[in-house]
Design an enzyme around this catalytic site. Structure first.
Site, PDB file in Angstrom:
ATOM      1  N   SER A   3       0.833  -0.649  -0.023  1.00 25.72           N
ATOM      2  CA  SER A   3      -0.254  -0.081  -0.038  1.00 25.72           C
ATOM      3  C   SER A   3       0.790   1.192  -0.169  1.00 25.72           C
ATOM      4  O   SER A   3       2.098   1.309  -0.581  1.00 25.72           O
ATOM      5  CB  SER A   3      -0.869  -0.349   1.235  1.00 25.72           C
ATOM      6  OG  SER A   3      -1.814   1.200   1.154  1.00 25.72           O
ATOM      7  N   ASN A   4       0.151   2.349   0.501  1.00 27.84           N
ATOM      8  CA  ASN A   4       0.865   3.302   0.682  1.00 27.84           C
ATOM      9  C   ASN A   4       0.866   4.460   1.692  1.00 27.84           C
ATOM     10  O   ASN A   4      -0.286   3.659   2.330  1.00 27.84           O
ATOM     11  CB  ASN A   4       0.734   4.481  -0.911  1.00 27.84           C
ATOM     12  CG  ASN A   4       0.144   4.816  -0.837  1.00 27.84           C
ATOM     13  OD1 ASN A   4      -1.181   5.426   0.074  1.00 27.84           O
ATOM     14  ND2 ASN A   4      -1.197   4.403  -2.036  1.00 27.84           N
ATOM     15  N   PRO A   5       1.368   5.842   1.707  1.00 30.53           N
ATOM     16  CA  PRO A   5       1.444   6.076   3.422  1.00 30.53           C
ATOM     17  C   PRO A   5      -0.080   7.125   3.379  1.00 30.53           C
ATOM     18  O   PRO A   5      -0.302   7.864   3.982  1.00 30.53           O
ATOM     19  CB  PRO A   5       2.556   7.064   4.031  1.00 30.53           C
ATOM     20  CG  PRO A   5       3.524   6.964   2.565  1.00 30.53           C
ATOM     21  CD  PRO A   5       2.289   6.033   2.054  1.00 30.53           C
TER      22      PRO A   5
END
Ligand code: C5P
Length: 218
Positions: free
Chosen positions: A26-28
């Site tokens: 995923s990503n932040p």
């Protein structure tokens, strides 16, 4: 002069792509910008549907939230709702790749392959923008670590958007996970406006205020 009420679809947050039931990439993205836009659009009197990836934010009051996890789920939700809406604002940081294999059970540590193969996730924005109807407005976000404006302009053209909102990620002034942002709104007709630096909530109200005025004079 356009006097009809606006129904707006906003996507926010990250998406996740799992390779087994407990592990994902995923990503932040925090979802803060998308949620702030949803609240601002509601405050402007728009009807708002918010398709949201997993975030730690409460649902904005008066906004219809559709929770999703993966890019496929976000695509399905957007395809269902977009035909009902005048405006799509796609803030979500869609995870661009998914593991080719999703194992049904948790993979044991000693069985973990050292190499995970990925495949691209559909470009949701490009897919739905290609089918937009006259009168519908499609707005994308471009999160870039460098050449912010140039890359955003390329995306505006490639994805056939009406507007793109460019912001910086990575480094000291990253928009990811931050409460603050500064953005450029770039139109397909060449228009360029800067908003911020400021709180995401303020920038959201300024962006929606601008789009609201634009909608009602075109
Ligand atoms: O190409 P890039 O990911 O930088 O484009 C960002 C814009 O495209 C955002 O509006 C994002 O929500 C959207 N996007 C999408 N589907 C993807 C990748 C990005 O809708 N698979």
């Amino acid at each position: 002069m356009n006097a009809s009420p606006i129904r707006c679809l906003i996507t926010a947050g990250p998406t996740r792509e799992y390779f087994d039931p407990v592990r994902f990439i995923s990503n932040p993205s925090s979802g803060k910008m998308g949620y702030a836009l949803a609240a601002a659009a509601r405050d402007a009197g728009w009807r708002v549907d918010l398709v949201s990836g997993p975030v730690a934010l409460p649902a904005p009051e008066g906004v219809e939230v559709v929770p999703v996890v993966t890019g496929r789920e976000m695509l399905a939700a957007v395809q269902e709702l977009f035909p009902l809406c005048n405006i799509l604002i796609k803030v979500a940081a869609v995870c661009d790749m998914r593991p080719k294999r999703r194992f049904p059970d948790k993979v044991k540590k000693d069985e973990l392959a050292l190499t995970v193969e990925f495949e691209p996730v559909e470009d949701i924005l490009k897919t739905v923008a290609a089918g937009k109807q006259p009168g519908q407005i499609v707005i994308g976000f471009a999160a870039e670590t460098q050449n912010v404006e140039a890359y955003a302009r390329r995306k505006l053209a490639e994805k056939k958007l009406d507007w793109i909102v460019a912001n910086r990620v990575g480094g000291a002034r990253s928009a990811f996970e931050s409460d603050r942002n500064d953005v450029l709104l770039i139109g397909s007709d060449g228009e360029k406006l800067a908003f911020g630096p400021g709180a995401k909530t303020d920038i959201a109200h300024q962006l929606i205020g601008y789009l609201n005025a634009y909608h009602f004079v075109h």
